[in-house]
Design an enzyme around this catalytic site. Structure first.
Site, mmCIF file in Angstrom:
data_model
loop_
_atom_site.group_PDB
_atom_site.id
_atom_site.type_symbol
_atom_site.label_atom_id
_atom_site.label_comp_id
_atom_site.label_asym_id
_atom_site.label_seq_id
_atom_site.Cartn_x
_atom_site.Cartn_y
_atom_site.Cartn_z
ATOM 1 C CE1 TYR A 41 45.851 41.349 -32.128
ATOM 2 C CE2 TYR A 41 45.389 43.432 -32.837
ATOM 3 C CZ TYR A 41 45.139 42.682 -32.059
ATOM 4 O OH TYR A 41 44.433 42.637 -31.017
ATOM 5 C CD1 TRP A 47 39.170 37.893 -38.411
ATOM 6 C CD2 TRP A 47 36.667 37.753 -38.497
ATOM 7 N NE1 TRP A 47 38.746 38.396 -37.277
ATOM 8 C CE2 TRP A 47 37.124 38.475 -37.224
ATOM 9 C CE3 TRP A 47 35.533 37.771 -38.822
ATOM 10 C CZ2 TRP A 47 36.428 38.376 -36.318
ATOM 11 C CZ3 TRP A 47 34.600 37.891 -37.720
ATOM 12 C CH2 TRP A 47 34.869 38.347 -36.736
ATOM 13 C CG ASP A 48 42.259 41.017 -38.892
ATOM 14 O OD1 ASP A 48 42.166 40.009 -38.472
ATOM 15 O OD2 ASP A 48 42.580 41.971 -38.388
ATOM 16 N N GLY A 180 36.934 34.447 -33.746
ATOM 17 C CA GLY A 180 37.446 35.931 -33.929
ATOM 18 C C GLY A 180 36.937 36.918 -32.970
ATOM 19 C CG ASP A 182 39.942 36.642 -29.542
ATOM 20 O OD1 ASP A 182 39.511 36.344 -30.830
ATOM 21 O OD2 ASP A 182 41.313 37.124 -29.819
ATOM 22 N NE ARG A 218 45.176 41.943 -25.951
ATOM 23 C CZ ARG A 218 45.129 41.651 -27.119
ATOM 24 N NH1 ARG A 218 44.595 42.330 -28.056
ATOM 25 N NH2 ARG A 218 45.647 40.337 -27.452
ATOM 26 C CE1 TYR A 375 40.897 42.553 -28.342
ATOM 27 C CE2 TYR A 375 40.787 40.287 -27.608
ATOM 28 C CZ TYR A 375 41.376 41.178 -28.451
ATOM 29 O OH TYR A 375 42.330 40.822 -29.479
ATOM 30 C CD1 TRP A 376 37.332 40.028 -28.954
ATOM 31 C CD2 TRP A 376 35.493 40.587 -30.238
ATOM 32 N NE1 TRP A 376 37.728 40.161 -30.202
ATOM 33 C CE2 TRP A 376 36.717 40.510 -31.034
ATOM 34 C CE3 TRP A 376 34.230 40.884 -30.713
ATOM 35 C CZ2 TRP A 376 36.829 41.077 -32.437
ATOM 36 C CZ3 TRP A 376 34.218 41.537 -32.125
ATOM 37 C CH2 TRP A 376 35.626 41.236 -32.766
ATOM 38 C CD GLU A 419 42.093 45.665 -31.356
ATOM 39 O OE1 GLU A 419 43.033 46.254 -30.481
ATOM 40 O OE2 GLU A 419 42.457 44.507 -31.531
HETATM 41 C C1 9WN Z 1 44.006 36.328 -31.951
HETATM 42 C C2 9WN Z 1 43.894 40.730 -35.767
HETATM 43 C C3 9WN Z 1 42.912 39.924 -34.480
HETATM 44 C C4 9WN Z 1 41.553 39.534 -35.007
HETATM 45 C C5 9WN Z 1 40.630 39.128 -33.765
HETATM 46 C C6 9WN Z 1 41.084 39.661 -32.580
HETATM 47 C C7 9WN Z 1 42.300 39.665 -32.243
HETATM 48 C C8 9WN Z 1 44.126 37.982 -31.815
HETATM 49 C C9 9WN Z 1 44.677 38.515 -30.399
HETATM 50 O O1 9WN Z 1 43.243 40.390 -33.102
HETATM 51 O O2 9WN Z 1 42.869 38.551 -31.927
HETATM 52 O O3 9WN Z 1 43.730 35.853 -32.940
HETATM 53 O O4 9WN Z 1 45.908 38.337 -30.372
HETATM 54 O O5 9WN Z 1 43.989 39.007 -29.658
HETATM 55 O O6 9WN Z 1 40.246 39.265 -31.432
HETATM 56 O O7 9WN Z 1 39.471 38.987 -34.285
HETATM 57 O O8 9WN Z 1 41.543 38.934 -36.287
HETATM 58 O O9 9WN Z 1 43.337 41.638 -35.767
#
Ligand code: 9WN
Length: 459
Positions: A41, A47-48, A180, A182, A218, A375-376, A419
């Site tokens: 990222y 929100w991060d 958030g 996803d 993922r 993931y979620w 993560e």
């Molecule tokens: C899409 C950055 C972000 C978090 C999200 C998390 C993940 C992104 C992705 O990473 O999402 O926003 O590319 O998967 O799900 O909560 O803000 O850490």
């Protein structure tokens, strides 16, 4: 009250974890903002940055303030704070980037930065309140609050003006990335209504699988097709909120988003009072959102809160950690609070192992879709556990609060700044050196009976 003698770690171990967390955040520091993780990222996430600012506020007031200032500098003219502010020095390693979003089609787009065209759960009122509590330089704080407070109020006004079509105090999200969380199983039913055979998906190339993270940890390709399809709808409507509302198949009033909004509004009320500002509007928003959550998102049958699908006009009855998030706010009635607590203690959400419990998984462990490393869709996330920990404390569940707090610290001590974590084994997954894991560890440690940051000798 827990005492140091009851804690399983000695002071030195706690100091070591704290210091390592600071070094993770410093390593991801890009100047105006902190990357969520070194490679996966590379941009600034909404929100991060809120969670990161909470952690940093314990040891560097000015840097914490800057984290939020840089995010709000990218606020759209209509008040929306974007999900991503792009780091133009590191384009190419993430999808989707500005060329795909084409968010500059909007009349509301800022002219000096590049952003995505959606938003995220507004944790920033919580973060600003924390910065205010921890600030040592009050003159600096006052100058900063004067400048950031109106922007925060404007960002909340956006939700009530543009995302609350029936005036229920409930904001809707229009993309899973806005939640958030996803690929939460709660989004499966509405997303499956998008028939991939009958829509044209623009061509795209995922980049998230280029980082040595197993693909089964993922979101899947069909998830991405649907994420991209939604973006295509926004582009066609030039990011006009009301045109999108008429056309978008994914419009959800989500208990996680709205509970955070309401708790964040409480933060703004404290800041407003400190600044001597009028807070009536904020109080009205807070109360309306709490009422909306309590009355519309509650399922009597399940004893849980659920997201409401505005398109299909029904609750999405999928139990996830977000079902408990209203605890963070003053939304739940006493009866609802008790029922939530009972559910949290069942084996769906309280994975007990021989000696350890790894705290609250993101999805019902007895649910059909439960997957401990995807993931979620099962794992434990530190931000969700941190929010739930605060909610448990707020509603007087001291013992459970302390056990979630201990799990947060222990998981990270054992497996590192990952993560997300497997609720069965505790094992860490996803990217390493994840910023909010580090930031919220710092805040969690600071809630222990002894305050590490009071002890200047270790830094
Ligand atoms: C899409 C950055 C972000 C978090 C999200 C998390 C993940 C992104 C992705 O990473 O999402 O926003 O590319 O998967 O799900 O909560 O803000 O850490």
């Amino acid at each position: 009250m827990n005492t140091q003698a009851e804690l399983p770690w000695d002071r030195q171990e706690i100091r070591d974890s704290y210091q390592e967390a600071v070094s993770v955040l410093k390593g991801n520091d890009f100047g105006p903002f902190t990357k969520p993780a070194p490679d996966l990222y590379p941009h600034q996430w909404n929100w991060d940055s809120g969670f990161i600012a909470v952690g940093i506020s314990h040891y560097d007031q000015i840097r914490a303030q800057r984290e939020l200032s840089s995010l709000f500098d990218a606020q759209w003219d209509n008040g929306m704070v974007p999900q991503i502010v792009f780091n133009m020095d590191e384009l190419g390693d993430y999808f989707p980037e500005p060329d795909f979003w084409q968010a500059d089609r909007s009349n509301e787009y800022p002219d000096h930065v590049e952003t995505s065209g959606i938003t995220m759960p507004p944790v920033h009122g919580i973060a600003v309140e924390k910065i205010m509590e921890n600030a040592s330089d009050k003159a600096q704080l006052d100058r900063w609050l004067d400048q950031i407070f109106p922007k925060l109020v404007q960002s909340h006004a956006f939700f009530y003006r543009e995302r609350d079509p029936h005036n229920e105090g409930l904001t809707y999200i229009r993309h899973p990335w806005e939640s958030g969380i996803d690929n939460s199983p709660a989004w499966d039913p509405p997303l499956k209504e998008i028939d991939l055979d009958s829509v044209t998906i623009p061509s795209y190339e995922r980049k998230d699988l280029d980082h040595d993270i197993p693909p089964d940890q993922r979101p899947g390709h069909e998830d991405y097709d649907r994420y991209v399809h939604l973006i295509d709808i926004y582009r066609k409507h030039n990011y006009d909120e009301s045109a999108i509302y008429d056309d978008c198949p994914f419009l959800i009033q989500d208990p996680l988003f709205n509970s955070i909004l309401s708790r964040s509004t409480e933060g703004l009320i404290s800041v407003g009072k400190y600044l001597g500002r009028e807070t009536t509007q904020l109080e009205d928003w807070r109360d309306r959102t709490c009422r909306g959550i309590r009355e519309k998102l509650w399922s009597e049958e399940h004893g849980l809160f659920f997201p409401y699908d505005l398109r299909r006009q029904k609750l999405i009855e999928v139990p996830t950690a977000m079902s408990f998030l209203p605890l963070l706010s003053r939304s739940p009635s006493a009866e609802q609070t008790r029922e939530l607590y009972d559910k949290l203690e069942t084996c769906s959400f309280c994975p007990m192992h021989e000696d350890s419990c790894f705290s609250i998984p993101n999805y019902d462990m007895e649910g059909e879709e439960f997957d401990p490393d995807n993931y979620w869709r099962g794992p434990v996330w530190i931000n969700i556990n941190w929010l739930l920990m605060k909610g448990l404390k707020r509603h007087g569940y001291q013992e459970k609060f302390r056990s979630v707090r201990a799990d947060i610290i222990e998981l990270i001590r054992r497996w590192g700044f990952r993560e997300y974590f497997d609720p069965l084994s505790g094992k860490g997954y996803g990217t390493d050196r994840f910023s909010w894991t580090a930031a919220l560890l710092i805040d969690t440690i600071e809630s222990l009976p002894f305050r590490v940051s009071d002890d200047k000798s270790f830094r």
